[in-house]
Scaffold this motif. Sequence first.
Motif, short mmCIF file in Angstrom:
data_model
loop_
_atom_site.label_atom_id
_atom_site.label_comp_id
_atom_site.label_asym_id
_atom_site.label_seq_id
_atom_site.Cartn_x
_atom_site.Cartn_y
_atom_site.Cartn_z
N VAL A 224 40.64 35.71 -11.33
CA VAL A 224 40.73 34.30 -10.99
C VAL A 224 40.80 33.52 -12.29
CG1 VAL A 224 39.62 32.37 -9.82
CG2 VAL A 224 39.36 34.68 -8.90
N LYS A 225 41.81 32.67 -12.40
CA LYS A 225 41.95 31.81 -13.57
C LYS A 225 41.66 30.39 -13.14
CE LYS A 225 46.09 30.75 -15.27
NZ LYS A 225 47.36 30.80 -16.03
N ILE A 226 40.70 29.77 -13.82
CA ILE A 226 40.40 28.36 -13.57
C ILE A 226 40.93 27.57 -14.75
CG2 ILE A 226 38.59 26.64 -13.24
CD1 ILE A 226 36.85 28.88 -12.09
N ILE A 227 41.73 26.57 -14.47
CA ILE A 227 42.26 25.70 -15.51
C ILE A 227 41.55 24.36 -15.39
CG2 ILE A 227 44.31 24.55 -16.42
CD1 ILE A 227 45.94 26.77 -14.94
N GLU B 29 37.07 45.09 -4.11
CA GLU B 29 36.61 45.17 -2.73
C GLU B 29 36.22 43.82 -2.16
OE1 GLU B 29 34.59 46.82 -5.25
OE2 GLU B 29 36.20 48.28 -5.33
N THR B 30 35.75 42.90 -3.01
CA THR B 30 35.26 41.60 -2.54
C THR B 30 36.04 40.44 -3.15
OG1 THR B 30 33.60 41.54 -4.31
CG2 THR B 30 32.91 42.48 -2.19
N GLN B 31 37.23 40.72 -3.67
CA GLN B 31 37.95 39.70 -4.41
C GLN B 31 38.26 38.45 -3.59
OE1 GLN B 31 41.81 40.99 -5.87
NE2 GLN B 31 41.94 42.52 -4.25
N TYR B 32 38.58 38.59 -2.32
CA TYR B 32 38.93 37.42 -1.51
C TYR B 32 37.69 36.58 -1.20
CZ TYR B 32 43.26 39.96 -1.30
OH TYR B 32 44.40 40.63 -1.66
N GLU B 33 36.59 37.23 -0.88
CA GLU B 33 35.35 36.50 -0.62
C GLU B 33 34.85 35.81 -1.89
OE1 GLU B 33 35.78 39.76 0.07
OE2 GLU B 33 35.65 39.90 2.24
N ASP B 34 34.91 36.53 -3.02
CA ASP B 34 34.47 35.94 -4.29
C ASP B 34 35.38 34.77 -4.69
OD1 ASP B 34 32.39 37.77 -4.51
OD2 ASP B 34 33.59 39.19 -5.64
N ALA B 35 36.66 34.91 -4.46
CA ALA B 35 37.59 33.82 -4.79
C ALA B 35 37.28 32.58 -3.95
CB ALA B 35 39.03 34.27 -4.58
#
Length: 125
Positions: A35-38, A96-102
């Motif tokens: 995830v990139k936050i700008i 495994e949890t990338q969508y929930e974490d995003a």
Amino acid sequence: SPFLNRLSLRQFDAWYEDELQMRKRFTYPPFCGIVKIIVENTNQITARRLSEEYTTSLRKIFSGNQGIIIADPLPSEPIFSRGKFHFVIIIKVPAETQYEDAQKINQQITDSCKVDFNPISLQSI
């Protein structure tokens, strides 16, 4: 370089396996999500301060999660564009949890930020 040697010898399967092992070792996709936050602002000092505050806040929120790696904010490339200064925060999340974490990360974002999930480039805006 091993990469060029494998390609010049047309050892594509071996190159693929080497690349996959390297990505696993350094926790790069597909073994994680990115995830990139700008963070952007018309004032460079404010943009830097906001990016540092977001980083601190996200580290507190995810402090119990060993699989999430939040890098220190860095100036984007270019740092100044369209009348604003930009800083980038890169976050690695478990595959495994990338969508929930995003989704959790996205809930913390305000209008001064943009989020790019699995970006093509890490430093450019």
